[in-house]
Design an enzyme around this catalytic site. Sequence first.
Site, PDB file in Angstrom:
ATOM      1  N   GLY A 192       1.138  -0.941   0.033  1.00 49.48           N
ATOM      2  CA  GLY A 192      -0.129  -0.008   0.022  1.00 49.48           C
ATOM      3  C   GLY A 192       0.961   1.230   0.015  1.00 49.48           C
ATOM      4  O   GLY A 192       1.948   0.977   1.163  1.00 49.48           O
ATOM      5  N   ALA A 193       0.525   1.923  -1.008  1.00 48.07           N
ATOM      6  CA  ALA A 193       1.422   3.191  -0.818  1.00 48.07           C
ATOM      7  C   ALA A 193       1.396   3.959  -0.314  1.00 48.07           C
ATOM      8  O   ALA A 193       2.958   3.989   0.323  1.00 48.07           O
ATOM      9  CB  ALA A 193       0.960   3.462  -2.244  1.00 48.07           C
ATOM     10  N   ALA A 243      10.262   2.090  -4.258  1.00 46.43           N
ATOM     11  CA  ALA A 243      10.992   3.415  -4.564  1.00 46.43           C
ATOM     12  C   ALA A 243      10.324   4.241  -5.007  1.00 46.43           C
ATOM     13  O   ALA A 243      10.836   5.226  -3.731  1.00 46.43           O
ATOM     14  CB  ALA A 243      11.460   3.566  -6.358  1.00 46.43           C
ATOM     15  N   GLY A 244       9.271   4.874  -5.433  1.00 45.15           N
ATOM     16  CA  GLY A 244       8.395   5.707  -4.947  1.00 45.15           C
ATOM     17  C   GLY A 244       7.804   6.412  -3.970  1.00 45.15           C
ATOM     18  O   GLY A 244       7.966   7.636  -3.274  1.00 45.15           O
ATOM     19  N   ASP A 245       7.343   5.831  -3.133  1.00 42.20           N
ATOM     20  CA  ASP A 245       7.011   5.744  -1.910  1.00 42.20           C
ATOM     21  C   ASP A 245       8.418   6.312  -1.105  1.00 42.20           C
ATOM     22  O   ASP A 245       8.035   7.025  -0.195  1.00 42.20           O
ATOM     23  CB  ASP A 245       5.848   4.358  -1.611  1.00 42.20           C
ATOM     24  CG  ASP A 245       5.254   3.989  -2.020  1.00 42.20           C
ATOM     25  OD1 ASP A 245       4.522   5.070  -3.006  1.00 42.20           O
ATOM     26  OD2 ASP A 245       4.444   2.901  -2.536  1.00 42.20           O
ATOM     27  N   ASP A 272       8.606  -4.113  -0.499  1.00 48.78           N
ATOM     28  CA  ASP A 272       8.426  -2.758  -1.502  1.00 48.78           C
ATOM     29  C   ASP A 272       8.803  -2.177   0.624  1.00 48.78           C
ATOM     30  O   ASP A 272       9.337  -0.209  -0.207  1.00 48.78           O
ATOM     31  CB  ASP A 272       6.442  -2.745  -0.704  1.00 48.78           C
ATOM     32  CG  ASP A 272       5.956  -3.310  -2.265  1.00 48.78           C
ATOM     33  OD1 ASP A 272       6.573  -4.210  -2.032  1.00 48.78           O
ATOM     34  OD2 ASP A 272       4.516  -3.081  -2.554  1.00 48.78           O
TER      35      ASP A 272
END
Lengths: 317, 317, 317, 317, 317, 317
Positions: free
Chosen positions: E34-35, E256-258, E294
Amino acid sequence: MSGVDLLTVGEALVSLRSSGPLLAGGPLSMHLAGAESNVAIGLARLGHRAAWVGRVGGDELGEFVLRQLRAEGVDTTAVRRDPARPTGLMFLERRTADVSRVQYHRAGSAGSALTVDDLRGPLAAGPRMVHLTGITPALSDSAREAAGWAARAAADAGIPVCLDVNHRAGLWSREAARATLFPLAGYASVVVASTDELDLVAQAGADEAAAAAGLLRRGVRTVLVKLGADGVRAYTAEGVRHVAAVPVTAVDTVGAGDAFTAGYLSGHLDGLDLVDRLGRAVTLGAFAVAGHGDWEGLPRRDELSLITGSAAGTTLR
Amino acid sequence: MSGVDLLTVGEALVSLRSSGPLLAGGPLSMHLAGAESNVAIGLARLGHRAAWVGRVGGDELGEFVLRQLRAEGVDTTAVRRDPARPTGLMFLERRTADVSRVQYHRAGSAGSALTVDDLRGPLAAGPRMVHLTGITPALSDSAREAAGWAARAAADAGIPVCLDVNHRAGLWSREAARATLFPLAGYASVVVASTDELDLVAQAGADEAAAAAGLLRRGVRTVLVKLGADGVRAYTAEGVRHVAAVPVTAVDTVGAGDAFTAGYLSGHLDGLDLVDRLGRAVTLGAFAVAGHGDWEGLPRRDELSLITGSAAGTTLR
Amino acid sequence: MSGVDLLTVGEALVSLRSSGPLLAGGPLSMHLAGAESNVAIGLARLGHRAAWVGRVGGDELGEFVLRQLRAEGVDTTAVRRDPARPTGLMFLERRTADVSRVQYHRAGSAGSALTVDDLRGPLAAGPRMVHLTGITPALSDSAREAAGWAARAAADAGIPVCLDVNHRAGLWSREAARATLFPLAGYASVVVASTDELDLVAQAGADEAAAAAGLLRRGVRTVLVKLGADGVRAYTAEGVRHVAAVPVTAVDTVGAGDAFTAGYLSGHLDGLDLVDRLGRAVTLGAFAVAGHGDWEGLPRRDELSLITGSAAGTTLR
Amino acid sequence: MSGVDLLTVGEALVSLRSSGPLLAGGPLSMHLAGAESNVAIGLARLGHRAAWVGRVGGDELGEFVLRQLRAEGVDTTAVRRDPARPTGLMFLERRTADVSRVQYHRAGSAGSALTVDDLRGPLAAGPRMVHLTGITPALSDSAREAAGWAARAAADAGIPVCLDVNHRAGLWSREAARATLFPLAGYASVVVASTDELDLVAQAGADEAAAAAGLLRRGVRTVLVKLGADGVRAYTAEGVRHVAAVPVTAVDTVGAGDAFTAGYLSGHLDGLDLVDRLGRAVTLGAFAVAGHGDWEGLPRRDELSLITGSAAGTTLR
Amino acid sequence: MSGVDLLTVGEALVSLRSSGPLLAGGPLSMHLAGAESNVAIGLARLGHRAAWVGRVGGDELGEFVLRQLRAEGVDTTAVRRDPARPTGLMFLERRTADVSRVQYHRAGSAGSALTVDDLRGPLAAGPRMVHLTGITPALSDSAREAAGWAARAAADAGIPVCLDVNHRAGLWSREAARATLFPLAGYASVVVASTDELDLVAQAGADEAAAAAGLLRRGVRTVLVKLGADGVRAYTAEGVRHVAAVPVTAVDTVGAGDAFTAGYLSGHLDGLDLVDRLGRAVTLGAFAVAGHGDWEGLPRRDELSLITGSAAGTTLR
Amino acid sequence: MSGVDLLTVGEALVSLRSSGPLLAGGPLSMHLAGAESNVAIGLARLGHRAAWVGRVGGDELGEFVLRQLRAEGVDTTAVRRDPARPTGLMFLERRTADVSRVQYHRAGSAGSALTVDDLRGPLAAGPRMVHLTGITPALSDSAREAAGWAARAAADAGIPVCLDVNHRAGLWSREAARATLFPLAGYASVVVASTDELDLVAQAGADEAAAAAGLLRRGVRTVLVKLGADGVRAYTAEGVRHVAAVPVTAVDTVGAGDAFTAGYLSGHLDGLDLVDRLGRAVTLGAFAVAGHGDWEGLPRRDELSLITGSAAGTTLR
């Protein structure tokens, strides 16, 4: 077994893989292996009707082989169980990150007891193409005879034959291989070889171009020279074409050649032109090296577009 | 224990490896660890007679250590079981793809209780060479005394000593290390160090060449400066030689230095000249980094040729 | 940390479990262990507010311990990180199907450095109950002092104390244990012991009934004698009660005693009468032995009814 | 190889174990297997000097076999590497919770190529005892000759021979087995058999007592009849003794018979009387069935007391 | 829930990961995904007080989600259990070394049933910042309403809002996304987008600079354009800054973005200037891609220095 | 699909199994599940021609389901891929050694979207028997309609129908189940039920004998009452027969009922008499409980004799 697009003939083995040095005794994973069955699976995944014929033992390893082939939708109705012989084995040891070693336990195996009679029925059923490799003739006298018969019988029946040279140094010498494979290539419509295998099916001393020319003269329609990470060169009556490999992260190169061949034959069955056949060939090769296992990473038709040559680190959500 | 080619002295530990962050609590794998036992294994795999001496606890972890050493053919007849102390432990955590962390649980361990008496017998047996590292003196007062005694006694007996500096920042400061290791190096015939360890055995402020020169002046015959992926520079009376590393896919750099040392010493025992000793050293280093584990990937003599520097993705069938 | 139902005091360890003989070097799994933290988890799973206090190292193993306790909803706000000492370790080896062995690596551990000062705050916050075991006083002088202080301070403040004798032969002798635990039991409201531990908190030579009577005379309100597969006998001023164990398939008996205690204390906090407290105690014990791990199988409140004593092989769909 | 207590002769194999049906293709674990090497390990663990002699291939599986034997402290100096033949293999499939199946891949193996010459040296070194099984003569003509020679040569030299009948139905018929094993038993001092194997070394139609009596008449000193969960009956000139099995939770019965034999021979070497020899035999048998693997659970001398027949669910802390 | 630094709002899922093609049926590992919860964990690991709010089912998967969040120290006191709906699931399949595929099973999930009422309490508690993503509005009508309400309510209360566009093509079309996200961005103080997401929150046809300028005009203070391996470009009223990614070995780009967003917000909460905020952002991104999972590889504050951009193959002893 | 012996109709699911509590997040293994597909596999393994019809999603889980069915030789030519719906899922959690829990994720699944039209073709092909369970009508309105249609259409065509009641409390109430299943049973030739399911297909208040009699009066030919470890009672016009279960070590009872049914139907297809049909039924049930997985342990025809009721701990060499 009627209506088959591709008939492949050979020995399917159980491959026991270690992820490190075998002497350390770590866990082994079981896989179906075999150049010809790899090709059959590659075609079946793309929706073609592919059959594999050969012998497996009456043992549980034979059951494993059949389960895997059936799971992949490969026609196994002509496979013969040989209760007197074990299913062939190989150990595939990842000795270092870059070097893998194979040890065969296929002497006296069911697969090596292949005979001409095993092939009469499947060939009579009229497949659109036949695929053989240079491994089968190395297994035993009867297997060599069977492979030779299949090539001739198919050629006589007007069924195009694909021969992948696939020299296995652990099974026979280059001299023995050449003595058998050179004449065999004369029955083939497609010959697949890596650079260092080409002289096994060509006149002595010929370079790549000359070797290919010699094959074309003997009636071969297409000579495919596998160049690994450099792609493929294809020789036909129209000349020579080079297609680059599709760049991917390579995690396991075993099976790449068989994937390549499957891609080419799929394109052939679909009626694609040469460049598109080669494009499919290198795409399947890329799937093979970007996934673990000999054939486990091969694509379905709807997945062909997943590998585009620029997709590193993509997550499709 | 007669007829031993190489005697190594130190602490062998149980290394518990996690493949990810330790706090996540994933499974741990058990491995034998220890710079000196790594070197002994490296030599034993190449067919030399190698012995390791040190203490292990009377516990099951001590049994594990002995089983591993015996499996590798290392002579363990001089190992002492210490029923009052546990076998030393370390956690080796792969924190990121590039960063590993070690946590030692070796304070008060059996291995750290090494004494001079433990070494008298093995040394009296007359090994051809002795190998020590800068780790042992950092373990305890008695271990420091034992390491010093071994270096002097070997030198007195005309047995060449190899000292690998191997600074462990988690065990002692650079100042403390230097105070002990600088004099110790004076007894060595071969000194192995990485670039940033050289000043621990050299005069203050010296650059690499000056540090090596200083060691040569003090009687060291060969100074090996490990450069990681850049290979090695060797300083001798004849001058300096650089040998490049053998390019491989690196999957685990732990143990590479010990493999390097083992390769060099093997070449020495085989009577190779300097360049060939260095060649064997970088070859063993390449095996170490191309395989998982500290020593598990090291080659037998018949495997030395597997790594050629151009073998990426090779499958030997 | 206000409003806590139960405060437990002790050492939480990292338990490294092997599924077979440790010397064989198979994989180890990491678990949180510790009698007192087991009890805290048992209560937290049932919805009580439970806190654990003790010391863990500043290392990654300490992070692991805290992650596990937080995951289970145990209040860890009073836990102290001790950067100078490692988190305690134990190996739990399944030597045979029936025999497990523990090896402790807790000498000099952070947990053993517990002091009275570590406990002042949590006790001042006024928990409804305090839980101690006979393990803590065996760890070090300061830990013994801390455990004694906690028992007295709680008793002085009118907070009921539960003492589980939990004799660990690997840590101290029966004589040393008795010298400490006999007086400690005098501060307890509930004493939990197995049959062979009772004499550590009773007058010499007393049989079970006499030992229990002695404890009751000294002010203990309830004496629980754990009988393993035979259940429990509880001695109070009203007499003695026996409750049978709940029959389940036992796969791992480690932690069963702690689960039993947690069940009893949960019943106490819920205001259940003695028989129902004992019923919950044996139910939690049954969950513990019917699942792998020391506490991993303990039930939430809505799961208490899953074990009914006749449920072998049930699948709830 | 001087000073050996027990010399065992036979074939050591690599056993590939699946935890479920083999056709499903799950992971396999590698183990050293072989009745004679099991016995050697059982004795080595108890501190006796045990040697194993036989052939292994020049392959990595052979390295695995040797690593395992060396790890266990078994003397392997007389083992012969056979570069022309593969190390033997077997698959051990747990088909159901109660039924396991073995498939051998040992036809043409290195182990089956054993010759008389392989045994001359080890026997000349003068072991205190020699152990043979009825498996070796079933492997090949040369192996049968070698086993027979070893029995006669040992008997001639006054070295007691232990023969474990160990009939393998997958290798030869009962008739063939009897033809070879009946005369072989005449050279033995100790004969070990299960109830249904006794007629292979006895006169036709004899019941157990008569068969044992016949063997005793032919010079055998002790006849051990393995009764599985019912223990053992021993026939000697003094009469018959029965010793019950030690009750444990059985998780893997493979190797129990070899453990039993090792225990008996250990008692013999220690000079125990018959009842104590039998006691050690059933104790080792209990260790074998209470642990996974053929020999992995066998005890060291200090562990013999762990199994007491009443220890279910014990944790030693 | 008072005193929270960052409140994140969204759906937390159970991610079932395969290491190869899903159709092969290999083992799956369970992970929290979950972001928004990734961002909360990133901040909690760095010592900030982070809360996550959303719904999870009353099922065991919901327990798993809560255990993971609690383990990481994320405040879950406002999470709502929804007994009528299952916890959302996703499969994350590593199809090739370079291509991963997600399949969502979140239609009708508890998380998608988020309502405005779920958010009133947490927002009223006055967090210092609020984090939303473009995923939540795609889940359901009520979730879209809730996300919109949260953005407006936070903006009204002067709480800065961070919006990560995070377009999920599997959940809605670009057109639908743009219709919702364009107005939503107007309430944000920080907007995070990858290059190909920017047009979802900008006027049609604008290039990157124009899109960023448009957002700044609408009141956004900082626009962060994620460039993957090329780092980040940040647009503010002061102009545009580019910061390069920290070079590491990438093993898993998911999350990676989170991680990047968490690093940026951490810097914001610490009062760092823009360049240092971006530096922390790319550092956390590097940790994410250099570790599996994640969020599992994210650093504690004391670990931030482990990744330095030149640390390949480092072992810290 | 011509020439099929048995047509089974239902939903095949992906079952994700955990070996311990699901909330702990351990690894999950993927399995094909589904009562009807279990029966089809049971028959196919015995050499019958079995087909399964139902819907699976267009997703990778659907590919997994089809691969498994094909591997087992089940005819899947009539299976329909439903690109708009996911393949159904279930979690099978081993909560304790004795208690397993199922959580379904099959609402809105492809399998639940079964329609009458999906079944017309397969039924028209004229199978010798049809197998239905009480699960299918619980999935959706269209599935209920389809199941009812299939039962009537088969009965009309003179094809014997086997109905296994298989009540799933997680899918519908007993009242709802009874309303549907009572009339459905009227079309069946064979009704299979456990003791507590019998009232769902019988008149209210009837005991077992009366319920069976009622079914026989309504045209059912055989009523099989599954008694778990107590075996089975069969009611026919000739009276009642009891057959005991075959004693084995039970490791996984899931799928035992389906195995039982498969055994019975196999006997029926082979023309066995009632007692032999029941014997095969309890034999297949024994295979199912003595192996892990729902169907993975089922026997081939040549394996039926492996389970004899007295084979505990047998190794076949």
